[in-house]
Design a protein around this motif. Structure first.
Motif, PDB file in Angstrom:
ATOM      1  N   GLU A   1       0.829  -1.204   0.000  1.00  0.00           N
ATOM      2  CA  GLU A   1       0.000   0.000   0.000  1.00  0.00           C
ATOM      3  C   GLU A   1       0.865   1.257   0.000  1.00  0.00           C
ATOM      4  O   GLU A   1       0.530   2.254  -0.657  1.00  0.00           O
ATOM      5  N   HIS A   2       1.982   1.215   0.706  1.00  0.00           N
ATOM      6  CA  HIS A   2       2.855   2.392   0.749  1.00  0.00           C
ATOM      7  C   HIS A   2       3.427   2.675  -0.633  1.00  0.00           C
ATOM      8  O   HIS A   2       3.428   3.835  -1.093  1.00  0.00           O
TER       9      HIS A   2
ATOM     10  N   SER B   1      18.153   1.967   1.318  1.00  0.00           N
ATOM     11  CA  SER B   1      16.821   1.683   1.839  1.00  0.00           C
ATOM     12  C   SER B   1      16.825   0.348   2.567  1.00  0.00           C
ATOM     13  O   SER B   1      17.635  -0.540   2.260  1.00  0.00           O
ATOM     14  N   ARG B   2      15.888   0.207   3.520  1.00  0.00           N
ATOM     15  CA  ARG B   2      15.655  -1.060   4.197  1.00  0.00           C
ATOM     16  C   ARG B   2      14.148  -1.325   4.236  1.00  0.00           C
ATOM     17  O   ARG B   2      13.481  -1.097   5.237  1.00  0.00           O
ATOM     18  N   PRO B   3      13.587  -1.840   3.153  1.00  0.00           N
ATOM     19  CA  PRO B   3      12.141  -2.053   3.098  1.00  0.00           C
ATOM     20  C   PRO B   3      11.701  -3.251   3.944  1.00  0.00           C
ATOM     21  O   PRO B   3      12.333  -4.318   3.895  1.00  0.00           O
ATOM     22  N   PRO B   4      10.619  -3.124   4.711  1.00  0.00           N
ATOM     23  CA  PRO B   4      10.128  -4.230   5.547  1.00  0.00           C
ATOM     24  C   PRO B   4       9.015  -5.006   4.834  1.00  0.00           C
ATOM     25  O   PRO B   4       7.934  -4.485   4.563  1.00  0.00           O
ATOM     26  N   PHE B   5       9.256  -6.279   4.556  1.00  0.00           N
ATOM     27  CA  PHE B   5       8.258  -7.076   3.846  1.00  0.00           C
ATOM     28  C   PHE B   5       7.016  -7.319   4.696  1.00  0.00           C
ATOM     29  O   PHE B   5       5.930  -7.570   4.162  1.00  0.00           O
ATOM     30  N   ALA B   6       7.148  -7.250   6.016  1.00  0.00           N
ATOM     31  CA  ALA B   6       5.996  -7.467   6.892  1.00  0.00           C
ATOM     32  C   ALA B   6       4.904  -6.426   6.686  1.00  0.00           C
ATOM     33  O   ALA B   6       3.765  -6.634   7.109  1.00  0.00           O
ATOM     34  N   SER B   7       5.214  -5.313   6.050  1.00  0.00           N
ATOM     35  CA  SER B   7       4.220  -4.255   5.850  1.00  0.00           C
ATOM     36  C   SER B   7       3.344  -4.473   4.627  1.00  0.00           C
ATOM     37  O   SER B   7       2.443  -3.673   4.372  1.00  0.00           O
ATOM     38  N   MET B   8       3.559  -5.544   3.862  1.00  0.00           N
ATOM     39  CA  MET B   8       2.805  -5.753   2.625  1.00  0.00           C
ATOM     40  C   MET B   8       1.326  -6.002   2.913  1.00  0.00           C
ATOM     41  O   MET B   8       0.965  -6.832   3.747  1.00  0.00           O
ATOM     42  N   TYR B   9       0.474  -5.308   2.176  1.00  0.00           N
ATOM     43  CA  TYR B   9      -0.976  -5.385   2.391  1.00  0.00           C
ATOM     44  C   TYR B   9      -1.531  -6.735   1.952  1.00  0.00           C
ATOM     45  O   TYR B   9      -2.329  -7.351   2.646  1.00  0.00           O
ATOM     46  N   TRP B  10      -1.123  -7.199   0.788  1.00  0.00           N
ATOM     47  CA  TRP B  10      -1.578  -8.482   0.258  1.00  0.00           C
ATOM     48  C   TRP B  10      -0.488  -9.535   0.473  1.00  0.00           C
ATOM     49  O   TRP B  10       0.687  -9.286   0.240  1.00  0.00           O
ATOM     50  N   THR B  11      -0.890 -10.734   0.907  1.00  0.00           N
ATOM     51  CA  THR B  11       0.061 -11.806   1.164  1.00  0.00           C
ATOM     52  C   THR B  11       0.269 -12.656  -0.089  1.00  0.00           C
ATOM     53  O   THR B  11      -0.519 -12.616  -1.038  1.00  0.00           O
TER      54      THR B  11
ATOM     55  N   PHE C   1       6.030 -15.952  -9.111  1.00  0.00           N
ATOM     56  CA  PHE C   1       5.251 -14.726  -8.934  1.00  0.00           C
ATOM     57  C   PHE C   1       5.914 -13.859  -7.882  1.00  0.00           C
ATOM     58  O   PHE C   1       6.488 -14.354  -6.907  1.00  0.00           O
ATOM     59  N   ALA C   2       5.869 -12.557  -8.123  1.00  0.00           N
ATOM     60  CA  ALA C   2       6.604 -11.597  -7.299  1.00  0.00           C
ATOM     61  C   ALA C   2       5.645 -10.694  -6.549  1.00  0.00           C
ATOM     62  O   ALA C   2       4.526 -10.413  -6.999  1.00  0.00           O
ATOM     63  N   SER C   3       6.110 -10.213  -5.428  1.00  0.00           N
ATOM     64  CA  SER C   3       5.285  -9.449  -4.492  1.00  0.00           C
ATOM     65  C   SER C   3       4.915  -8.069  -4.987  1.00  0.00           C
ATOM     66  O   SER C   3       3.949  -7.474  -4.530  1.00  0.00           O
ATOM     67  N   GLY C   4       5.697  -7.530  -5.920  1.00  0.00           N
ATOM     68  CA  GLY C   4       5.645  -6.100  -6.185  1.00  0.00           C
ATOM     69  C   GLY C   4       6.614  -5.388  -5.255  1.00  0.00           C
ATOM     70  O   GLY C   4       7.124  -5.968  -4.277  1.00  0.00           O
ATOM     71  N   THR C   5       6.894  -4.142  -5.561  1.00  0.00           N
ATOM     72  CA  THR C   5       7.883  -3.381  -4.790  1.00  0.00           C
ATOM     73  C   THR C   5       7.525  -3.347  -3.311  1.00  0.00           C
ATOM     74  O   THR C   5       6.385  -3.071  -2.942  1.00  0.00           O
ATOM     75  N   VAL C   6       8.509  -3.637  -2.476  1.00  0.00           N
ATOM     76  CA  VAL C   6       8.325  -3.609  -1.026  1.00  0.00           C
ATOM     77  C   VAL C   6       8.718  -2.230  -0.519  1.00  0.00           C
ATOM     78  O   VAL C   6       9.869  -1.807  -0.668  1.00  0.00           O
ATOM     79  N   SER C   7       7.774  -1.538   0.076  1.00  0.00           N
ATOM     80  CA  SER C   7       8.044  -0.230   0.679  1.00  0.00           C
ATOM     81  C   SER C   7       7.342  -0.133   2.018  1.00  0.00           C
ATOM     82  O   SER C   7       6.250  -0.686   2.201  1.00  0.00           O
ATOM     83  N   GLY C   8       7.966   0.560   2.943  1.00  0.00           N
ATOM     84  CA  GLY C   8       7.372   0.793   4.245  1.00  0.00           C
ATOM     85  C   GLY C   8       6.933   2.237   4.391  1.00  0.00           C
ATOM     86  O   GLY C   8       7.023   3.044   3.457  1.00  0.00           O
ATOM     87  N   PRO C   9       6.473   2.620   5.574  1.00  0.00           N
ATOM     88  CA  PRO C   9       5.937   3.961   5.772  1.00  0.00           C
ATOM     89  C   PRO C   9       6.985   5.044   5.964  1.00  0.00           C
ATOM     90  O   PRO C   9       6.670   6.230   5.875  1.00  0.00           O
ATOM     91  N   GLU C  10       8.252   4.666   6.214  1.00  0.00           N
ATOM     92  CA  GLU C  10       9.278   5.646   6.529  1.00  0.00           C
ATOM     93  C   GLU C  10      10.110   6.004   5.294  1.00  0.00           C
ATOM     94  O   GLU C  10      10.207   5.220   4.356  1.00  0.00           O
TER      95      GLU C  10
END
Length: 421
Positions: free
Chosen positions: A143-144, A323-333, A354-363
């Motif tokens: 979502e981020h 950057s240090r993106p956190p995968f735990a923040s992903m909206y869809w599993t 299949f890939a998650s899409g770009t991993v981004s966090g709120p910071e």
């Protein structure tokens, strides 16, 4: 973009490590210990055309293709193949039996004499794409990330599409340009049109970007017209890898309306040489973020096992952490992505990725692409730049579960012939 300043170590350079003595004497804190055991395909200088399946243990590769009888795992014939596909196709019961046998072999001191000659220093081998890719699908699950990109591409509209929180958005990518880590990435030529351009231009992308992602490798196939439910995820997904979905933002911005990503994405996608079994992440399971809307039954995971995975990713450009993106923040599993990918009856094949899409966090230091990190202004990647992704997850008893790195260096675009403008 300024480098990220943080005391957190990367999984490859943990300060807890101490010098190791041999292939089975791991340094303290090594993320590639007996709880990890990722599979890959390698060759050696003395037999460069012979590809063999191995498992990574510390800084060595254990050759699994011809283990001694005393430690040979069940289904050893699957490990004699030059690719992981036969093992992938064998299914979850076989995966667990083989993994248990390999783990017993590397942790039992009595086996060390027999296994040491089969251990090759990682620096001495050539790593290959570990499986034959069947199909490739890329999602858009952060979502981020989706919000940040929406604000850049649609400054006067809604950041998120109306469907975004009701289904995992994705596109079908190009399996033939999946490349293993270390493969150079050639800057693509393509058609683009900036706001001040009267007509489209053709030439090298000037806005070459990365996307830090996590890939999931399908093992057991499914039948056509039979959707894969959330609770069948573990029966079909063999393992996890890091993935860099290289993106030409200028080509993408001009072409993606109305059908979505195409040539701006299809020129290269880099993956790790190591596929870490899904079972290695049991201790890292975590609940995804709270959902804003009720989900349709086939996506509703409220009663399912936690679908998120607590992966800590690090992105470096020319050796500097950006950057240090956190995968735990992903909206869809990943389980929801698989369920949605097959709900219309589309079948799975062994080797699907299949890939998650770009991993981004709120910071600000958790954004997984340069487009976000620079708010669309650049700088983007220059020729000669080298990008590396690493990651780890918490494991049992304080151990770390490492993921194999993904590295790629940008090479100049090929010369154009004739008048292409």
């Amino acid at each position: 973009m300024p480098p990220v300043q943080s005391p957190e170590p990367s999984p490859e350079q943990s300060p807890e490590k101490s010098p190791a003595q041999g292939p089975f004497d791991l340094a303290e804190g090594d993320p590639f210990g007996p709880h990890t055991l990722p599979y890959g395909v390698f060759s050696t200088p003395d037999a460069p055309t012979r590809r063999r399946i191995g498992v990574r243990f510390g800084d060595h590769v254990l050759d699994l293709s011809d283990l001694p009888a005393a430690v040979r795992p069940p289904h050893a014939d699957l490990l004699a193949a030059p690719t992981l596909n036969p093992l992938l196709a064998a299914g979850r019961t076989v995966w667990r039996e083989v993994r248990a046998a390999v783990r017993a072999a590397v942790t039992e001191p009595a086996h060390r004499t027999a296994l040491t000659p089969l251990c090759h220093p990682l620096a001495d081998v050539t790593l290959h794409l570990p499986f034959e890719v069947a199909d490739y699908v890329d999602f858009y699950a952060s979502e981020h990330h989706a919000t940040n990109v929406g604000r850049i591409f649609r400054p006067n509209g809604s950041a998120l599409p109306a469907n975004w929180k009701h289904l995992p958005i994705g596109y079908h990518g190009r399996a033939g340009t999946i490349v293993v880590t270390g493969t150079p990435v050639v800057r693509p030529n393509g058609q683009r049109k900036g706001g001040d351009d009267a007509t489209p231009l053709f030439g090298p992308s000037t806005r070459l970007d990365i996307e830090a992602e996590v890939g999931f490798v399908v093992g057991a196939p499914s039948n056509h017209h039979e959707p894969v439910a959330l609770d069948a995820f573990r029966d079909h997904v063999f393992g996890v890898c890091l993935l860099n979905d290289w993106s030409a933002r200028d080509i993408q911005a001009w072409e993606y309306v109305p059908l979505g990503p195409f040539l701006g994405k299809s020129f290269a996608t880099s993956v790790s040489a190591w596929i870490t079994p899904l079972d290695a992440f049991d201790e890292a399971r975590t609940q995804p973020p709270a959902r804003d809307f009720p989900l349709l039954p086939y996506l509703d995971d409220a009663a399912a096992e936690p679908g998120g995975i607590d992966l800590r990713i690090e992105v470096t450009v020319n050796g500097e952490t950006v950057s240090r993106p956190p995968f735990a923040s992903m909206y869809w599993t990943a389980a929801q992505q698989l369920a949605h990918m097959t709900v219309n009856g589309a079948s799975l094949r062994t080797g699907d990725l299949f890939a998650s899409g770009t991993v981004s966090g709120p910071e600000p230091d958790q954004l997984g692409c340069l487009l976000e990190l620079t708010k669309g202004q650049g700088p983007f990647l220059q020729d000669g730049d080298e990008v590396t992704l690493t990651a780890w997850a918490p494991g049992p008893d304080g151990a770390r579960i490492g993921l194999g790195e993904v590295t790629g260096r940008v090479l100049p675009a090929p010369a154009l012939g004739g008048d292409q403008a």
